[in-house]
Structures are given as structure tokens and as C-alpha cells.
Scaffold this active site. Structure first.
Site, short mmCIF file in Angstrom:
data_model
loop_
_atom_site.label_atom_id
_atom_site.label_comp_id
_atom_site.label_asym_id
_atom_site.label_seq_id
_atom_site.Cartn_x
_atom_site.Cartn_y
_atom_site.Cartn_z
N HIS A 202 1.25 -1.30 -8.22
CA HIS A 202 0.15 -2.10 -8.77
C HIS A 202 -1.15 -1.38 -8.45
CE1 HIS A 202 2.87 -5.92 -8.53
NE2 HIS A 202 3.01 -5.27 -9.67
N GLU A 205 -4.22 -2.44 -6.11
CA GLU A 205 -3.95 -2.78 -4.71
C GLU A 205 -4.20 -1.56 -3.83
OE1 GLU A 205 -0.07 -4.61 -4.76
OE2 GLU A 205 -0.74 -6.20 -6.11
N HIS A 300 2.17 -3.08 -0.87
CA HIS A 300 1.29 -3.82 -1.78
C HIS A 300 0.09 -4.37 -1.01
CE1 HIS A 300 3.98 -4.31 -5.42
NE2 HIS A 300 4.83 -3.83 -4.52
N GLU A 373 3.23 -6.33 2.47
CA GLU A 373 1.97 -6.81 1.92
C GLU A 373 0.88 -6.73 2.98
OE1 GLU A 373 1.28 -7.96 -1.13
OE2 GLU A 373 3.19 -8.58 -2.03
#
Length: 460
Positions: A202, A205, A300, A373
Site C-alpha cells: 500500500h 503507508e 503496513h 501494522e
């Protein structure tokens, strides 16, 4: 250039000039509301109008002491860390280090002028007429920055580092693969333990790239923990899985508008070439009897939660569930900003096409697949009363602690000569001292403090 309505003369100082035509830039439109206020529209991801989160633009031709309110009016997400104190980052040509705007100057609210959509408004006072100011959603980490970093690693001619081109993106950007291991010390008779890590599927990010660089910096260092890990484990790292999306300033998608992290089950070699190449490599390694692919971690950044944390998979075998929790628990001990309580294990249907879910089903029961994350904004530590905003350095520190945790996981601590090693300390103590003491280095001025201080800067 944005001039007042009806103005047709030559531009004056204070007629702001906006630009996002640079790498990872994003700004779609600017509407003049008044000389003190502008509405900003994020450009949607290429070929996909659903995603509008990342922004990154410059402003110049400013007037000293000019006070402006910028309204970012078309976010595609309603939940946001802006509700919890997050603020955009800013730098300028005379102060090139990114810093967060004071949270007191940022407002996130439903706006009746924009169909009650959520708007993020921030007030800013320009303090240097000749500076170009740059504002972004979070600290940018561009494709070119990665290429310069990898080139600098190559120039060191490290015997335990190998850089390969795994493939090319749709726009012919390089898909890099790093292999970090001391092959001379790996026993040919024993199965080789392999850890595979990817980042930036992504593109918006950007904290994922700082974590990834922290992992790489640590693993190639002369730290005794890194030396032991290189002797016992093979690390394969794809630091930028979606280079086109990063270059274009997208938040979620590739050039062609695909969320690549929903296409692991059947990636197309022409529509998703980078993903296709990575999946082929992982499948190939999984079939190699001399290699034990033990970990896959996809890095991420999260737009609504604090701290670092992990997502894992759900298994019927209770023993496997317990084994899967071991690495996050160890990481929680090594990284004060990592939260095991935020870590969760699920089989959400909408996540079926992700790397974590697909590879969790493909690999055998000795392999563990995680999404790592990290918050776009901040972290809470044990005993802290207020969130601590992340910096580029603290993102990298989390990466170093991720790498360090493999020493504990593989029970290699007894091979370290100095058993007094604890958390890896920051390498930027001096810069932190400057940040605490250096008022004159802060970009912009708080209007309320303008009369109190003659030197430029925001009092935070």
C-alpha cells in the site's frame, strides 16, 4: 498559482503557488475561499476514485507572517487519527527536517459546507518569505530514496548482502530483492531457516519503509546480535512491493487502480507483475526441501490505531495458535511501542486475498504469516499518560527491534558474548536534543505566539 477571484495582474507576494508534480506528490485541486483560507482536494488513486487519503504538496510565494487555514475536504475515510491528535508533517527549504504541526492547530470535523463530510483543517503561519514549504500526510519515503539507499548498501560490498532485481513494475520500475545471510556459516546438512519480509504494497503507508530500513540497517550492521542472526537465518526482503503506486503518490493502489493486497490468490503477470514475481519466488522457495520458510511478515501502517501490532491467522489446531503468538509476545518485550493487546488473529472474509491470509493457507504448519501494522501517528508505552508521536527514527527503531526479536525466537542468546544487551538504543540522541531545545528550527509560526517571540518558530 491561486489568485483572488477577478485578479488578472502579475502575481503578488502572498498569492500562493501550490505544486504536487513531484515524486509521491498528491494534490488534486485548490479552491480559493478567502485570502486567509483555501480548500484542498486530494487526487484519488490512479484508476480508482475510492481512495483519497495521502497528500503531499508544496506551497511557495508566501508573505512573511501570512496566516492561512487549509481545509482538506475530500478524505475517503471517516475514521482518522486526526480525531486523536494526529497532525500533518511540514518542512521547508531552510529547515529540511520533517516535523509535526502542533495538534492545537489541527481540527477534524463534519463540515456542513461539504455535505457533512469530514474535513481536516489546519492553521499555519508562514515565517520565511523565500522558503518553499512542504506539507504531507506522514513522512514521505519515495522510490528514489529507496534506490539511493540500496545503492549506498551495494557500494559497501558486504559479503553477506545480495541485491537482485526480482522484476519490473508496469511502468518499468525496479522490484528489488535483498538477501541477507552469512552463507559460509550455514550448514549444508541442516535445513536453512528463512524469514521473508515485504513492505509498501500500500504505497501511502510510508512508515512501513522506515520500519523496513530499520530491519535492513540492523541486519547488515556489526552489532553482535546481527552477526549471530546472519550465521543462522536467511533474510529475504522486498522493501517496495508497489513502486509505481509510491512514485505516483497513491494511497492504496497500483498504477492500474488495483489494491495489490487483495490479489495474492491469482496475480496477473501483466496487471500485477510485482506481486506475481514475489508470489512465484515464495512458492518456489516453499518447494525447496533444503529451505524452511518459517516467517512471512508484510509491513503496513494503520490510520486509526496507535502503537505497533500484528494481525495473524486463525487455526483449528490450538497448539499452532499458541505457537503463532510466540513471536508477537517476544516483540512486545523488545519494543516498548509494540502492543500485544492490539494484536489479533482473524479469518475476515474481506482479507482473503491478502499476503497473510493466502500464504497462511499455502505454507505448512511450521510457517507463520503476519501483517505488522504501525500507527501513522503515535504510541503509548507502559505507564505513559499521553501518546508519543512517531518520528522517522522511532519507526526505524521498531524495525531494529523486529530484527532483534529473532535472536530470542530462535534461542540464540547464548551465542552473544555480551549478555547485557537490552533494547537497541537510538542513534540520534543529538537530534532529539536539538528537537527539545531548538525553537528556531521549527517550521512556521503559531499566530498566538507571534507577538511573544521575535525568532521564527512554533512553541510546542
Amino acid at each position: 498559482m491561486v489568485s483572488p477571484p477577478g485578479y488578472s495582474g502579475s502575481p503578488r507576494k502572498g498569492h500562493l503557488v501550490f505544486d504536487a508534480c513531484f515524486e509521491s506528490g498528491n494534490l488534486g485541486r485548490v479552491d480559493y475561499i478567502s485570502e486567509f483560507e483555501f480548500d484542498l482536494f486530494i487526487r484519488p488513486d490512479t484508476c480508482n476514485p475510492r481512495f483519497r487519503v495521502w497528500f503531499n504538496f508544496t506551497v511557495e510565494n508566501v508573505r512573511e507572517t501570512q496566516r492561512i487555514i487549509f481545509n482538506v475536504v475530500n478524505f475517503s475515510k471517516t475514521k482518522s487519527l486526526y480525531r486523536d491528535g494526529m497532525s500533518p508533517v511540514v518542512k521547508s527549504t531552510s529547515r529540511p527536517k520533517w516535523q509535526r504541526l502542533p495538534a492545537k492547530n489541527v481540527y477534524y470535523y463534519r463540515c456542513p459546507d461539504h455535505r457533512r463530510n469530514y474535513v481536516m483543517s489546519f492553521a499555519f503561519c508562514f515565517d520565511q518569505e523565500d522558503d518553499v514549504y512542504q506539507f504531507a500526510y506522514c513522512y514521505p519515503y519515495t522510490y528514489s530514496r529507496l534506490q539511493h539507499y540500496l545503492a549506498s548498501l551495494e557500494r559497501r560490498n558486504l559479503p553477506y548482502l545480495k541485491r537482485e532485481q526480482l522484476g519490473l513494475s508496469v511502468q518499468q520500475r525496479q522490484l528489488d530483492l535483498l538477501t541477507i545471510t552469512n552463507s559460509d556459516h550455514l550448514s549444508p546438512e541442516r535445513e536453512k531457516k528463512l524469514v521473508f519480509l515485504t513492505a509498501r504494497v500500500h504505497p501511502g503507508e510510508s512508515p512501513a519503509s522506515f520500519i523496513c530500513q530499520g530491519v535492513i540497517d540492523f541486519l547488515v550492521s556489526q552489532h553482535p546480535v546481527a552477526q549471530v542472526l546472519r550465521d543462522h537465518v536467511i533474510f529475504k526482503i522486498v522493501p517496495m512491493l508497489n513502486p509505481d503506486g509510491v512514485y505516483l503518490g497513491n494511497y492504496r493502489c497500483s498504477l492500474m487502480g488495483f489494491d495489490l493486497n487483495r490479489h495474492w490468490q491469482d496475480p496477473s503477470p501483466w496487471a500485477h507483475p510485482t506481486l506475481h514475481a514475489v508470489k512465484q519466488l515464495i512458492v518456489q522457495m516453499n518447494q525447496d526441501p533444503t529451505v524452511s520458510l518459517e516467517f512471512y511478515i508484510d509491513v503496513h501502517a494503520h490510520s486509526t490505531m496507535l502503537n505497533g501490532f500484528m494481525y495473524g491467522n486463525v487455526f483449528e489446531d490450538e497448539e499452532r495458535v499458541q505457537r503463532q503468538a510466540v513471536f508477537p509476545r517476544l516483540l512486545c518485550q523488545n519494543a516498548p511501542d509494540f502492543s500485544f493487546s492490539n494484536t489479533s488473529f482473524n479469518r475476515d472474509v474481506v482479507k482473503a486475498g491478502t499476503g497473510r491470509r493466502f500464504l497462511g493457507g499455502l505454507l505448512d504448519d511450521t510457517s507463520y504469516c503476519y501483517t505488522l501494522e504501525v500507527s501513522f501517528y503515535s504510541y503509548m508505552t507502559a505507564g505513559s499518560t499521553a501518546p508519543v508521536p512517531y518520528t522517522e527514527e522511532t519507526y526505524m527503531k521498531l524495525g531494529r527491534n523486529v530484527a532483534r526479536t529473532y535472536l530470542d525466537y530462535y534461542k540464540l542468546n547464548n551465542l552473544i558474548r555480551d549478555n547485557r544487551l537490552t533494547h537497541i538504543q537510538s542513534s540520534e540522541v543529538m537530534s532529539q536534543t536539538v528537537n527539545r531545545n531548538g525553537k528556531g528550527n521549527v517550521v512556521g509560526r503559531d499566530a498566538a505566539d507571534r507577538e511573544k517571540e521575535k525568532s521564527p518558530g512554533v512553541r510546542q
